[in-house]
Design an enzyme around this catalytic site. Structure first.
Site, short mmCIF file in Angstrom:
data_model
loop_
_atom_site.label_atom_id
_atom_site.label_comp_id
_atom_site.label_asym_id
_atom_site.label_seq_id
_atom_site.Cartn_x
_atom_site.Cartn_y
_atom_site.Cartn_z
N CYS A 27 -1.22 6.39 8.90
CA CYS A 27 -1.57 5.12 8.27
C CYS A 27 -2.66 5.42 7.26
O CYS A 27 -2.59 6.42 6.54
CB CYS A 27 -1.99 4.10 9.32
SG CYS A 27 -3.37 4.65 10.36
N ARG A 34 0.84 -1.20 0.00
CA ARG A 34 0.00 0.00 0.00
C ARG A 34 0.87 1.25 0.00
O ARG A 34 0.57 2.22 -0.70
CB ARG A 34 -0.93 0.02 1.22
CG ARG A 34 -2.09 -0.97 1.13
CD ARG A 34 -3.03 -0.84 2.30
NE ARG A 34 -3.84 0.37 2.21
CZ ARG A 34 -4.60 0.83 3.22
NH1 ARG A 34 -4.64 0.19 4.37
NH2 ARG A 34 -5.29 1.94 3.07
#
Length: 270
Positions: free
Chosen positions: A234, A180
């Site tokens: 995040c 990611r």
């Protein structure tokens, strides 16, 4: 408590009926938001209360601010009071996701000025593996008085990240999985990639596959230990808290949360 941030199942078993200990179940699933509460209702650590990531530990989603904006702290303080939390209470939080959700409560309590909070090493699975008591009984509300004292300097917004991320004394940490971070996969947010200049420290490296903290957290952060500021993000400000825990365990006190995280950042890119 041997470690101020982590307790073992054995420690919790010995203190489970201590009136100054409050246990909180934080199990949750991003893919099935009702699952955590359902699991709690079926079986939880005896006497544990449940706090929901979306309903209790976050506020409603807006256009900007990310997928899990920080909660209304007066409302959260009221909820904490109703489960018996006071300044003298030790809160032990657990989940079954390698601290992904319990660490959010750990960090929120620290942010609200409460120092007596720890995570259960090994989570619910580790507790059951020891054959310790579980229950489906929902505990009655308790009487407490939780007065928040917010550490507002621990949180940064998008403008602060933009202004500070490239300074030599600042490290910007992306806590998501490597694919990611690299933009190879993006299962949730509309845009893949990472904030330019961020380094990748995946949150799942903090524990092993069974959810127990890996030894020598300080080794992990050797290259950032001298930074004046470590800004952690995040996807939505939740699993970043696992890295903020890791920094604490490493003795690094300069960690800050970009609460909106990538979901806030990329909301301005659309």
């Amino acid at each position: 408590m041997p470690n101020p941030h982590i307790v073992s199942a054995n420690w919790l078993q010995e203190h489970l009926h201590d009136p100054q200990v409050v246990v909180v179940d934080c199990r949750f699933s991003l893919m099935d938001i009702a699952l955590g509460r359902k699991q709690y209702q079926e079986s939880h650590i005896e006497g544990a209360y449940y706090l929901d990531l979306n309903l209790d530990l976050s506020s409603p989603v807006q256009k900007h601010g990310g997928r899990h904006p920080l909660p209304d702290f007066e409302q959260l303080a009221t909820k904490l009071s109703q489960i018996g939390v006071t300044s003298e209470t030790t809160v032990v939080a657990y989940d079954d996701s390698r601290f992904a959700f319990a660490s959010r409560l750990w960090w929120l309590l620290c942010y609200m000025g409460h120092e007596r909070v720890a995570l259960l090493d090994g989570g619910f699975a580790g507790w059951k593996a020891q054959n310790y008591a579980t229950s489906s009984e929902i505990p009655h509300p308790r009487i407490g008085k939780f007065i928040p004292k917010l550490q507002t300097e621990w949180v940064v917004d998008i403008e602060t990240v933009k202004a500070r991320k490239d300074l030599p004394e600042v490290v910007l940490v992306d806590s998501r999985e490597g694919d990611r971070y690299r933009g190879e996969r993006e299962p949730i947010d509309p845009i893949a990639g990472h904030i330019e200049g961020a380094v990748n420290y995946p949150w799942m490296e903090v524990t092993n596959e069974q959810g127990f903290v890996v030894a020598n957290q300080s080794d992990r952060w050797r290259s950032v230990k001298n930074a004046e500021e470590v800004i952690v993000y995040c996807g939505s400000g939740v699993t970043a808290c696992v890295n903020l825990l890791s920094l604490k365990l490493a003795g690094i006190e300069t960690g800050k949360l970009y609460a909106g995280s990538w979901s806030d950042w990329c909301s301005y890119l659309e």
